[in-house]
Motif scaffolding. Structure first.
Motif, PDB file in Angstrom:
ATOM      1  N   ARG A  41       0.836  -1.213   0.000  1.00  0.00           N
ATOM      2  CA  ARG A  41       0.000   0.000   0.000  1.00  0.00           C
ATOM      3  C   ARG A  41       0.867   1.258   0.000  1.00  0.00           C
ATOM      4  O   ARG A  41       0.573   2.226  -0.701  1.00  0.00           O
ATOM      5  N   THR A  42       1.927   1.240   0.776  1.00  0.00           N
ATOM      6  CA  THR A  42       2.841   2.381   0.805  1.00  0.00           C
ATOM      7  C   THR A  42       3.488   2.585  -0.559  1.00  0.00           C
ATOM      8  O   THR A  42       3.606   3.713  -1.053  1.00  0.00           O
ATOM      9  N   ALA A  43       3.905   1.474  -1.191  1.00  0.00           N
ATOM     10  CA  ALA A  43       4.544   1.568  -2.501  1.00  0.00           C
ATOM     11  C   ALA A  43       3.584   2.128  -3.542  1.00  0.00           C
ATOM     12  O   ALA A  43       3.972   2.944  -4.390  1.00  0.00           O
ATOM     13  N   ALA A  44       2.323   1.693  -3.494  1.00  0.00           N
ATOM     14  CA  ALA A  44       1.331   2.194  -4.455  1.00  0.00           C
ATOM     15  C   ALA A  44       1.123   3.689  -4.281  1.00  0.00           C
ATOM     16  O   ALA A  44       0.966   4.436  -5.264  1.00  0.00           O
ATOM     17  N   HIS A  45       1.126   4.161  -3.034  1.00  0.00           N
ATOM     18  CA  HIS A  45       0.976   5.592  -2.760  1.00  0.00           C
ATOM     19  C   HIS A  45       2.203   6.371  -3.221  1.00  0.00           C
ATOM     20  O   HIS A  45       2.098   7.413  -3.882  1.00  0.00           O
ATOM     21  N   ALA A  47       4.378   5.630  -5.463  1.00  0.00           N
ATOM     22  CA  ALA A  47       4.681   5.546  -6.892  1.00  0.00           C
ATOM     23  C   ALA A  47       4.067   6.689  -7.695  1.00  0.00           C
ATOM     24  O   ALA A  47       4.599   7.077  -8.742  1.00  0.00           O
ATOM     25  N   VAL A  48       2.963   7.251  -7.219  1.00  0.00           N
ATOM     26  CA  VAL A  48       2.206   8.222  -8.024  1.00  0.00           C
ATOM     27  C   VAL A  48       3.032   9.440  -8.430  1.00  0.00           C
ATOM     28  O   VAL A  48       3.105   9.771  -9.623  1.00  0.00           O
ATOM     29  N   PRO A  49       3.677  10.171  -7.506  1.00  0.00           N
ATOM     30  CA  PRO A  49       4.440  11.352  -7.946  1.00  0.00           C
ATOM     31  C   PRO A  49       5.593  11.004  -8.874  1.00  0.00           C
ATOM     32  O   PRO A  49       5.926  11.781  -9.770  1.00  0.00           O
ATOM     33  N   HIS A  50       6.214   9.840  -8.677  1.00  0.00           N
ATOM     34  CA  HIS A  50       7.299   9.435  -9.570  1.00  0.00           C
ATOM     35  C   HIS A  50       6.767   9.178 -10.981  1.00  0.00           C
ATOM     36  O   HIS A  50       7.414   9.555 -11.975  1.00  0.00           O
ATOM     37  N   VAL A  51       5.614   8.545 -11.072  1.00  0.00           N
ATOM     38  CA  VAL A  51       5.011   8.267 -12.384  1.00  0.00           C
ATOM     39  C   VAL A  51       4.634   9.569 -13.081  1.00  0.00           C
ATOM     40  O   VAL A  51       4.860   9.739 -14.288  1.00  0.00           O
ATOM     41  N   LEU A  52       4.066  10.511 -12.336  1.00  0.00           N
ATOM     42  CA  LEU A  52       3.709  11.805 -12.923  1.00  0.00           C
ATOM     43  C   LEU A  52       4.945  12.527 -13.452  1.00  0.00           C
ATOM     44  O   LEU A  52       4.920  13.130 -14.523  1.00  0.00           O
ATOM     45  N   ARG A  53       6.027  12.469 -12.674  1.00  0.00           N
ATOM     46  CA  ARG A  53       7.253  13.174 -13.071  1.00  0.00           C
ATOM     47  C   ARG A  53       7.875  12.559 -14.318  1.00  0.00           C
ATOM     48  O   ARG A  53       8.202  13.265 -15.271  1.00  0.00           O
ATOM     49  N   ARG A 179      11.531  -3.410  -0.474  1.00  0.00           N
ATOM     50  CA  ARG A 179      11.060  -2.048  -0.710  1.00  0.00           C
ATOM     51  C   ARG A 179      11.197  -1.681  -2.178  1.00  0.00           C
ATOM     52  O   ARG A 179      10.272  -1.143  -2.796  1.00  0.00           O
ATOM     53  N   ASP A 180      12.352  -1.975  -2.754  1.00  0.00           N
ATOM     54  CA  ASP A 180      12.594  -1.648  -4.158  1.00  0.00           C
ATOM     55  C   ASP A 180      11.639  -2.396  -5.081  1.00  0.00           C
ATOM     56  O   ASP A 180      11.075  -1.815  -6.020  1.00  0.00           O
ATOM     57  N   PHE A 181      11.468  -3.687  -4.828  1.00  0.00           N
ATOM     58  CA  PHE A 181      10.629  -4.496  -5.712  1.00  0.00           C
ATOM     59  C   PHE A 181       9.170  -4.063  -5.645  1.00  0.00           C
ATOM     60  O   PHE A 181       8.495  -3.937  -6.668  1.00  0.00           O
ATOM     61  N   HIS A 182       8.677  -3.805  -4.452  1.00  0.00           N
ATOM     62  CA  HIS A 182       7.283  -3.371  -4.323  1.00  0.00           C
ATOM     63  C   HIS A 182       7.050  -2.047  -5.046  1.00  0.00           C
ATOM     64  O   HIS A 182       6.040  -1.870  -5.737  1.00  0.00           O
ATOM     65  N   LEU A 183       7.967  -1.111  -4.879  1.00  0.00           N
ATOM     66  CA  LEU A 183       7.817   0.170  -5.563  1.00  0.00           C
ATOM     67  C   LEU A 183       7.916  -0.009  -7.071  1.00  0.00           C
ATOM     68  O   LEU A 183       7.160   0.605  -7.832  1.00  0.00           O
ATOM     69  N   TRP A 184       8.826  -0.860  -7.524  1.00  0.00           N
ATOM     70  CA  TRP A 184       9.005  -1.118  -8.961  1.00  0.00           C
ATOM     71  C   TRP A 184       7.732  -1.675  -9.578  1.00  0.00           C
ATOM     72  O   TRP A 184       7.291  -1.220 -10.641  1.00  0.00           O
ATOM     73  N   VAL A 185       7.114  -2.648  -8.912  1.00  0.00           N
ATOM     74  CA  VAL A 185       5.850  -3.210  -9.400  1.00  0.00           C
ATOM     75  C   VAL A 185       4.774  -2.132  -9.449  1.00  0.00           C
ATOM     76  O   VAL A 185       4.028  -2.007 -10.432  1.00  0.00           O
ATOM     77  N   CYS A 186       4.695  -1.312  -8.414  1.00  0.00           N
ATOM     78  CA  CYS A 186       3.647  -0.286  -8.352  1.00  0.00           C
ATOM     79  C   CYS A 186       3.887   0.833  -9.356  1.00  0.00           C
ATOM     80  O   CYS A 186       2.926   1.448  -9.843  1.00  0.00           O
ATOM     81  N   MET A 281       8.628   3.251 -18.436  1.00  0.00           N
ATOM     82  CA  MET A 281       8.532   4.281 -17.406  1.00  0.00           C
ATOM     83  C   MET A 281       8.935   3.761 -16.033  1.00  0.00           C
ATOM     84  O   MET A 281       9.505   4.494 -15.219  1.00  0.00           O
ATOM     85  N   MET A 282       8.642   2.490 -15.740  1.00  0.00           N
ATOM     86  CA  MET A 282       8.982   1.963 -14.421  1.00  0.00           C
ATOM     87  C   MET A 282      10.496   1.916 -14.229  1.00  0.00           C
ATOM     88  O   MET A 282      10.987   2.025 -13.104  1.00  0.00           O
ATOM     89  N   ASP A 283      11.237   1.741 -15.319  1.00  0.00           N
ATOM     90  CA  ASP A 283      12.700   1.751 -15.223  1.00  0.00           C
ATOM     91  C   ASP A 283      13.261   3.162 -15.321  1.00  0.00           C
ATOM     92  O   ASP A 283      14.361   3.439 -14.816  1.00  0.00           O
ATOM     93  N   ALA A 284      12.514   4.069 -15.952  1.00  0.00           N
ATOM     94  CA  ALA A 284      13.019   5.423 -16.183  1.00  0.00           C
ATOM     95  C   ALA A 284      13.136   6.242 -14.902  1.00  0.00           C
ATOM     96  O   ALA A 284      13.826   7.262 -14.883  1.00  0.00           O
ATOM     97  N   VAL A 285      12.481   5.820 -13.829  1.00  0.00           N
ATOM     98  CA  VAL A 285      12.594   6.571 -12.574  1.00  0.00           C
ATOM     99  C   VAL A 285      14.029   6.552 -12.073  1.00  0.00           C
ATOM    100  O   VAL A 285      14.455   7.458 -11.345  1.00  0.00           O
ATOM    101  N   GLY A 286      14.784   5.519 -12.430  1.00  0.00           N
ATOM    102  CA  GLY A 286      16.211   5.496 -12.138  1.00  0.00           C
ATOM    103  C   GLY A 286      16.572   4.971 -10.753  1.00  0.00           C
ATOM    104  O   GLY A 286      15.709   4.694  -9.917  1.00  0.00           O
TER     105      GLY A 286
END
Length: 376
Positions: A41-45, A47-53, A179-186, A281-286
């Motif tokens: 749930r934390t990762a899904a939350h 992820a949003v600003p990173h995806v927008l950016r 932490r990394d994997f959950h955020l990457w999936v989200c 895009m999921m990889d572009a966050v760096g």
């Protein structure tokens, strides 16, 4: 007297079958499961600003994450509510299967209504139960392989479904940082959510094209339902044989005519765009956001390719159409990268402006043709 159902599948029974057949997944304590759910749930939350950016996309309606404010002529940055991309639900395999039966029922209902009496006749009694068994068994198999899914067609609001046991199994098998994997999936799944939020016409467009294909395929299937047993057996035999040989592109190949294949190719091109765009895009966050992103990508690609899997699993992947799905990821990613290299990310985002901006089946393999058509 109750009117006959126009459904070709008893969706309630399909959900029950999927629930009973689906394997529960890895064993974990209550505390471990609570931590897993909280982390997802934390990762899904987050992820949003990173995806927008990284995408430079915005929902068609709703507030941005942050903006400039000019009270009394002075410039300052203020926080505002982040865009609403839909609900987030952390689910088990059975719940994922149930959600998909509901979405499938909602998507197929309009097309089946058009078929009228034929659908009512073919969708009664044993035929509907047979369809339920097939769909339920298929969803039970798939329920162990899906990490996440954005569902724009479910009951109520669009929702992001994160399948907790599958995420846990993957992170354990691949030895990944949680932490990394959950955020990457989200990041991948929230990119899907943003795609549909930025292009509010997209869900109806896809449903309409799928409805057209469904009407044609349903008519064909009705013919198969009355075909001699040997014809049905021959179809199944050819499908399995092609899968073993590695020649089956999709399980529908054996029942589609030329026009149906054209519509399917159009839908496949759109799905390739959606999946490839989310993958890029999921990889572009760096690495500043996901430090182990390169390790995750490397190990996950090997997993996708079925490295180390038994021969039967490879055949099953083809019969279920999973290899075709993998091709979508890669074809779409190549298209996205090629457009960005040629015209930039903002030019790529024109794809979400209107249905006519979507790439055709030919253009998904020829990004230059899409750029010429859309941008001149």
């Amino acid at each position: 007297m109750t009117a006959p159902s126009t459904a070709l599948v008893d969706w309630s029974t399909a959900a029950q079958i999927a629930r009973r057949v689906a394997r529960p997944g890895p064993v974990a304590t209550r505390g471990e499961l609570d931590d897993l759910v909280g982390s997802l749930r934390t990762a899904a939350h987050d992820a949003v600003p990173h995806v927008l950016r990284v995408t430079r996309m915005r929902p068609a309606t709703g507030a941005d994450v942050e903006r400039d404010h000019h009270p009394d002529g002075r410039l300052r940055r203020v926080r505002v509510p982040r865009p609403d991309l839909g609900d987030v639900r952390v689910v088990d395999r059975a719940t994922w299967a149930l959600a998909n039966t509901r979405s499938m029922a909602a998507m197929t209902a309009p097309a089946l209504a058009v078929l009228g009496k034929d659908a009512s006749s073919a969708g009664s009694g044993a035929a509907r139960l047979a369809g339920a068994a097939e769909v339920g068994g298929l969803l039970a198999l798939l329920s162990s392989k899906v990490l996440g899914q954005f569902d724009p067609y479910g009951e109520g609001r669009p929702a992001l479904l994160l399948v907790a046991p599958n995420v846990l199994a993957a992170e354990q098998a691949l030895r990944l940082d949680r932490r990394d994997f959950h955020l990457w999936v989200c990041l991948h799944e929230q990119t899907h959510a943003l795609q549909f939020a930025a292009a509010p016409w997209l869900a109806d467009h896809l449903a309409g094209r799928l409805g057209t294909l469904l009407q044609d395929v349903t008519t064909t299937s009705m013919g198969l339902a009355h075909a001699p047993w040997r014809d049905k057996a021959a179809l199944v035999g050819r499908t399995v044989l092609d899968a073993v040989r590695g020649e089956l592109t999709t399980p529908l190949d054996q029942v589609l005519g030329a026009e149906q294949k054209r519509v399917l190719a159009e839908i496949t091109a759109v799905m390739a765009l959606l999946e490839g765009h989310a993958d890029v895009m999921m990889d572009a966050v760096g690495r500043r956001v996901v430090p182990s992103v390169r390790t995750i990508r490397s190990r996950f690609e090997k997993r996708r390719d079925g490295e180390g899997a038994p021969r039967f699993d490879a055949v099953l992947r083809r019969v279920l159409g999973m290899d075709a799905k993998l091709a979508q990821y890669r074809d779409g990613a190549r298209f996205v990268r090629a457009v960005e290299e040629r015209a930039g990310r903002d030019a790529l985002n024109a794809v979400w402006a209107a249905p006519e901006h979507l790439p055709s089946a030919r253009e998904i393999h020829d990004a230059r043709a899409w750029v010429r058509r859309v941008h001149g």
